[in-house]
Scaffold this active site. Structure first.
Site, PDB file in Angstrom:
ATOM      1  N   LYS A  82       1.044  -1.039   0.027  1.00 27.55           N
ATOM      2  CA  LYS A  82       0.098  -0.070   0.476  1.00 27.55           C
ATOM      3  C   LYS A  82       1.443   0.928  -0.070  1.00 27.55           C
ATOM      4  O   LYS A  82       1.767   1.005   0.722  1.00 27.55           O
ATOM      5  CB  LYS A  82      -1.114  -0.148   1.381  1.00 27.55           C
ATOM      6  CG  LYS A  82      -1.881   0.775   1.562  1.00 27.55           C
ATOM      7  CD  LYS A  82      -3.625  -0.158   0.608  1.00 27.55           C
ATOM      8  CE  LYS A  82      -4.739   1.359   0.316  1.00 27.55           C
ATOM      9  NZ  LYS A  82      -5.385  -0.195   0.096  1.00 27.55           N
ATOM     10  N   GLY A 182     -26.450   0.120   1.262  1.00 30.72           N
ATOM     11  CA  GLY A 182     -25.235   0.924  -0.370  1.00 30.72           C
ATOM     12  C   GLY A 182     -25.783   0.030  -1.573  1.00 30.72           C
ATOM     13  O   GLY A 182     -25.861  -1.082  -1.758  1.00 30.72           O
ATOM     14  N   GLY A 184     -24.249   1.731  -4.588  1.00 30.01           N
ATOM     15  CA  GLY A 184     -22.895   2.244  -5.633  1.00 30.01           C
ATOM     16  C   GLY A 184     -22.685   1.090  -6.654  1.00 30.01           C
ATOM     17  O   GLY A 184     -23.709   0.435  -6.245  1.00 30.01           O
ATOM     18  N   VAL A 186     -20.824  -1.352  -6.308  1.00 28.08           N
ATOM     19  CA  VAL A 186     -21.053  -2.519  -5.294  1.00 28.08           C
ATOM     20  C   VAL A 186     -22.791  -3.395  -5.970  1.00 28.08           C
ATOM     21  O   VAL A 186     -22.843  -3.947  -6.399  1.00 28.08           O
ATOM     22  CB  VAL A 186     -20.476  -3.154  -4.378  1.00 28.08           C
ATOM     23  CG1 VAL A 186     -20.552  -4.617  -4.149  1.00 28.08           C
ATOM     24  CG2 VAL A 186     -18.728  -2.746  -5.154  1.00 28.08           C
TER      25      VAL A 186
HETATM   26  P1  NAD Z   1     -19.773   3.854  -3.384  1.00 26.01           P
HETATM   27  O1  NAD Z   1     -19.647   4.815  -3.036  1.00 26.01           O
HETATM   28  O2  NAD Z   1     -21.036   3.612  -5.363  1.00 26.01           O
HETATM   29  O3  NAD Z   1     -21.125   3.217  -2.986  1.00 26.01           O
HETATM   30  C1  NAD Z   1     -21.230   3.440  -1.852  1.00 26.01           C
HETATM   31  C2  NAD Z   1     -23.440   3.672  -1.222  1.00 26.01           C
HETATM   32  O4  NAD Z   1     -23.577   3.528   0.202  1.00 26.01           O
HETATM   33  C3  NAD Z   1     -23.898   4.878  -2.189  1.00 26.01           C
HETATM   34  O5  NAD Z   1     -24.890   4.934  -2.627  1.00 26.01           O
HETATM   35  C4  NAD Z   1     -24.108   4.915  -0.581  1.00 26.01           C
HETATM   36  O6  NAD Z   1     -25.223   6.602  -1.146  1.00 26.01           O
HETATM   37  C5  NAD Z   1     -24.174   4.662  -0.015  1.00 26.01           C
HETATM   38  N1  NAD Z   1     -24.034   5.097   1.683  1.00 26.01           N
HETATM   39  C6  NAD Z   1     -23.340   5.409   2.559  1.00 26.01           C
HETATM   40  N2  NAD Z   1     -23.090   5.601   4.140  1.00 26.01           N
HETATM   41  C7  NAD Z   1     -24.364   5.101   4.162  1.00 26.01           C
HETATM   42  C8  NAD Z   1     -24.691   4.499   4.849  1.00 26.01           C
HETATM   43  N3  NAD Z   1     -24.630   4.483   5.870  1.00 26.01           N
HETATM   44  N4  NAD Z   1     -25.701   3.132   4.394  1.00 26.01           N
HETATM   45  C9  NAD Z   1     -26.432   3.563   3.597  1.00 26.01           C
HETATM   46  N5  NAD Z   1     -26.142   3.523   2.797  1.00 26.01           N
HETATM   47  C10 NAD Z   1     -25.079   4.227   2.581  1.00 26.01           C
HETATM   48  O7  NAD Z   1     -18.995   2.742  -2.758  1.00 26.01           O
HETATM   49  P2  NAD Z   1     -18.869   0.964  -4.092  1.00 26.01           P
HETATM   50  O8  NAD Z   1     -17.254   0.965  -4.416  1.00 26.01           O
HETATM   51  O9  NAD Z   1     -20.062   0.186  -4.265  1.00 26.01           O
HETATM   52  O10 NAD Z   1     -18.132   0.434  -2.094  1.00 26.01           O
HETATM   53  C11 NAD Z   1     -19.124  -0.094  -1.590  1.00 26.01           C
HETATM   54  C12 NAD Z   1     -18.566  -1.231  -0.283  1.00 26.01           C
HETATM   55  O11 NAD Z   1     -17.315  -2.039  -0.742  1.00 26.01           O
HETATM   56  C13 NAD Z   1     -17.433   0.246   0.208  1.00 26.01           C
HETATM   57  O12 NAD Z   1     -16.945  -0.297   2.013  1.00 26.01           O
HETATM   58  C14 NAD Z   1     -15.880  -0.171  -0.451  1.00 26.01           C
HETATM   59  O13 NAD Z   1     -14.972   0.592  -0.175  1.00 26.01           O
HETATM   60  C15 NAD Z   1     -15.924  -1.712  -0.836  1.00 26.01           C
HETATM   61  N6  NAD Z   1     -15.475  -2.172  -2.023  1.00 26.01           N
HETATM   62  C16 NAD Z   1     -15.487  -2.127  -3.261  1.00 26.01           C
HETATM   63  C17 NAD Z   1     -15.004  -2.124  -4.692  1.00 26.01           C
HETATM   64  C18 NAD Z   1     -15.673  -1.855  -5.492  1.00 26.01           C
HETATM   65  O14 NAD Z   1     -15.337  -2.713  -7.094  1.00 26.01           O
HETATM   66  N7  NAD Z   1     -16.661  -0.337  -6.130  1.00 26.01           N
HETATM   67  C19 NAD Z   1     -14.050  -3.195  -3.658  1.00 26.01           C
HETATM   68  C20 NAD Z   1     -13.914  -3.709  -3.150  1.00 26.01           C
HETATM   69  C21 NAD Z   1     -14.829  -3.052  -1.593  1.00 26.01           C
END
Ligand code: NAD
Length: 365
Positions: A82, A182, A184, A186
């Site tokens: 990292k 959430g 987003g 994912v």
């Molecule tokens: P994102 O920012 O695209 O989406 C997150 C969503 O969660 C948003 O729609 C936001 O409005 C919502 N949100 C925020 N706080 C909230 C709460 N307290 N309760 C309910 N909803 C809430 O993020 P993402 O890329 O979809 O990632 C989601 C999680 O998965 C994160 O913790 C990220 O670190 C983890 N992650 C993502 C990936 C990836 O490929 N994008 C890979 C590994 C881990």
């Protein structure tokens, strides 16, 4: 000095940290490489401000270790790494671009020993720039930023089915209910996969518009985030923020399985024991959310065939199935089985050394 700094550094079992001071911006660059027995260190680059540079260093070391478990947990030929660019505060666009360029030059000097992708504070455009200078950017497909979300969703879906099979003897989703927190990058595609498989969806997001959009596309009911803990469901899929599994929420959970993408779902490791004591099957977050890392790691290694990439992500389900079985046999949380499995994998590995990559061949975490 940050409290606990020396204790942390003394107990860290990683290999090395490359440190540089960037005089033009006053930023500190920390590139932590934790365990490279499986391959070159790989992990995101975080660009943010810390109370002290020592906090940034600790963050890099801690997160690099997490990447060791992630790569080993899913059997990928990368080591834990990292990077942290600890900046003193706001920077102009020109200052920031200069810092990124000088950081990329550092990666060139490491000759492929550290490969990197987007993390907090860095963008896909930064990775394009870093990739073009160093050839060390993961997360790019033919030099352009890729979207890991759908692959991560596919890995969560595979892991969820493995958990259902372990718990209920059947991975069929059609009689099952899933709460997604959430929606987003994912959570949204995950909702699509679950709807297609016939699951009953409960959708919670702090953004109401996104819940409505998901409902229009996939059906399901909207749940307020504050109310969702008391909802009775088969699976809770945390796909938003970390630390949602803690001493306050675990007693309220009314689910059989926790399987979601969020990073650092447990407030502390003791929360894994709390879930186990309540009979809730927990899919370790760093394994079930590795789909994007697996896909882009393989793309970085030259794979372009979508079917083979998807098959590789699907194997997250197989790994989790084995972890669940090992944990059940020992009557323990799958968190422990996951860690043991990663150790076994690391101990068996013959050391692999990084080869410098040509910039044009850069693929993409
Ligand atoms: P994102 O920012 O695209 O989406 C997150 C969503 O969660 C948003 O729609 C936001 O409005 C919502 N949100 C925020 N706080 C909230 C709460 N307290 N309760 C309910 N909803 C809430 O993020 P993402 O890329 O979809 O990632 C989601 C999680 O998965 C994160 O913790 C990220 O670190 C983890 N992650 C993502 C990936 C990836 O490929 N994008 C890979 C590994 C881990």
């Amino acid at each position: 000095m940050a409290p606990g700094f020396l204790d942390f550094v003394r107990t860290w079992e990683g290999e090395s940290v490359v440190t540089a001071y960037d005089r033009p911006t006053g930023a500190w660059i920390f590139i932590a490489m934790h365990d490279t027995r499986l391959g070159p260190a790989a992990g995101g680059t975080r660009l943010t401000s810390y109370a002290t540079p020592a906090d940034g260093l600790v963050d890099a070391m801690r997160l690099a270790e997490g990447m060791t478990w992630k790569w080993a947990g899913v059997g990928m030929p990368f080591g834990g790494g990292k990077a942290v660019l600890a900046v003193p505060g706001e920077m102009s666009a020109g200052e920031r671009a200069g810092l990124i360029d000088r950081y990329a030059a550092r990666l060139v000097s490491l000759r492929g020993a550290f490969q990197t992708g987007v993390d907090l504070g860095t963008t896909p455009d930064d990775m394009v720039r870093i990739g073009s200078i160093s050839g060390c950017a993961v997360g790019l497909v033919d030099g352009k930023p890729g979207d890991p979300g759908p692959y991560t969703a596919q890995g969560v879906f595979a892991g969820m089915r493995a958990a259902l099979e372990h718990r209920f003897g059947d991975s069929d989703l059609s009689p099952r209910s899933v709460l997604i927190q959430g929606l987003g990058d994912v959570g949204f595609p995950l909702a699509g996969l679950l709807a297609e498989a016939g699951a009953t969806l409960h959708l919670a997001d702090v953004r109401e518009a996104v819940v409505r959009r998901a409902q229009e596309r996939f059906g399901g009911s909207a749940v307020r985030v504050d109310d969702m803990w008391d909802l009775s469901v088969d699976v809770y899929a945390p796909c938003a923020v970390g630390a949602t599994l803690n001493p306050d929420t675990i007693p309220r959970l009314r689910c059989a399985i926790v399987a979601g993408s969020a990073n650092n779902q447990l407030l502390t490791e003791a929360d894994a024991e709390r879930l186990h004591a309540r009979g809730i099957l927990y899919a370790p977050d760093y394994v079930i959310n590795a789909g994007g890392a697996v896909a882009f790691g393989n793309i970085h290694l030259g794979e372009r065939d979508q079917a083979r990439l998807r098959a590789r992500v699907e194997r997250i389900g197989t790994s989790l199935r084995e972890m669940f079985e090992e944990a059940a046999a020992a009557d323990e949380s799958p968190l422990h089985a996951a860690r043991r499995r990663a150790h076994r994998f690391l101990d068996r590995a013959a050391p692999v050394r990084a080869k410098p990559r040509a910039a044009a061949a850069s693929g993409g975490t």
